[in-house]
Design an enzyme around this catalytic site. Sequence first.
Site, PDB file in Angstrom:
ATOM      1  N   SER A  31       9.011   8.028  27.748  1.00  0.00           N
ATOM      2  CA  SER A  31       9.828   8.793  27.098  1.00  0.00           C
ATOM      3  C   SER A  31      10.131   9.615  28.324  1.00  0.00           C
ATOM      4  O   SER A  31       9.328   9.774  29.064  1.00  0.00           O
ATOM      5  CB  SER A  31       9.599   9.833  25.797  1.00  0.00           C
ATOM      6  OG  SER A  31      10.353  10.823  25.751  1.00  0.00           O
TER       7      SER A  31
ATOM      8  N   TYR B 294       4.272  16.549  21.993  1.00  0.00           N
ATOM      9  CA  TYR B 294       4.770  15.220  22.035  1.00  0.00           C
ATOM     10  C   TYR B 294       4.923  14.894  23.717  1.00  0.00           C
ATOM     11  O   TYR B 294       4.449  13.940  23.962  1.00  0.00           O
ATOM     12  CB  TYR B 294       6.262  15.195  21.674  1.00  0.00           C
ATOM     13  CG  TYR B 294       7.029  13.880  21.758  1.00  0.00           C
ATOM     14  CD1 TYR B 294       6.470  12.927  21.224  1.00  0.00           C
ATOM     15  CD2 TYR B 294       8.154  13.897  22.387  1.00  0.00           C
ATOM     16  CE1 TYR B 294       7.244  11.760  21.403  1.00  0.00           C
ATOM     17  CE2 TYR B 294       8.716  12.865  22.686  1.00  0.00           C
ATOM     18  CZ  TYR B 294       8.412  11.644  22.031  1.00  0.00           C
ATOM     19  OH  TYR B 294       9.041  10.596  22.287  1.00  0.00           O
TER      20      TYR B 294
HETATM   21  C1  8X3 Z   1      12.600  11.281  23.067  1.00  0.00           C
HETATM   22  C2  8X3 Z   1      13.243  12.029  24.191  1.00  0.00           C
HETATM   23  O1  8X3 Z   1      14.030  14.437  24.464  1.00  0.00           O
HETATM   24  O2  8X3 Z   1      13.273  14.080  22.117  1.00  0.00           O
HETATM   25  O3  8X3 Z   1      11.604  10.410  23.356  1.00  0.00           O
HETATM   26  O4  8X3 Z   1      11.393  14.186  24.040  1.00  0.00           O
HETATM   27  S1  8X3 Z   1      12.717  13.845  23.467  1.00  0.00           S
END
Ligand code: 8X3
Length: 245
Positions: free
Chosen positions: A130, A143
Amino acid sequence: MPTAVVTGASSGIGAATARALAHQGFHVFCVARRTDRIETLAAEIGGTAVTCDVTDETQVAALAEAVGPSLDLLLNNAGGALGVDPVSAADADDWRRMFEVNVIGTLLVTKALLPALVASGAGTLVNLGSTAGHITYEGGGGYTAAKHGVTAMTETLRLELNGQPVRVTEIAPGMVRTDEFSLNRFGGDEARADAIYAGVREPLVAEDVADAIVWVATRPHHVNVDLMVIKPLAQAAQHKVHRES
Ligand code: 8X3
């Protein structure tokens, strides 16, 4: 017929990539926890459904058994985001779950299927990273940390596999509008999930990312695309998104 394993195949980028690979002539093992969804997909594309939680070593061992001794392509796509709390208020269980699915899941599936990728003589390993694996942003601590982990694992693997017949790629999408990614992040709150895409004329869709993965996988095998960052035209940088009112 070349073979591919796609984890997280029950929806979004995983399902779109399974379809795209089947279209290219791959027999696709569609892997996810939700059996009904992957059975429907496998029936549609002439693939094989394998119910598997990628964080469970026993289930991953059964997946490797189902795949057999040789595999051409592995797409580690299972993953996702949970929550948008700042680090100071982070829910440790959300962080554990994000590390489990994004990092440990990718690790377990890779370990289990690497011998088959090597045995193919021309294997391709694609990890779904990502932009969050390359930058940070407020509310994204867990994340982004997990996706940085995926990036580190991908780069380490490329070094460790040097000299082996397996190429290693990270696909790093930015804003992709799928049915579940944002909804899962916001705990099912549709209004908050939708607000992420408010005014953005054309966020990426799952098929855009699938298209990139197919392109990477169908280059001559000596061509290793290390990293592909893909964002919609409206997203010049993580925080710079053009929105129309
Ligand atoms: C998804 C991109 O911008 O939500 O992996 O982190 S973001």
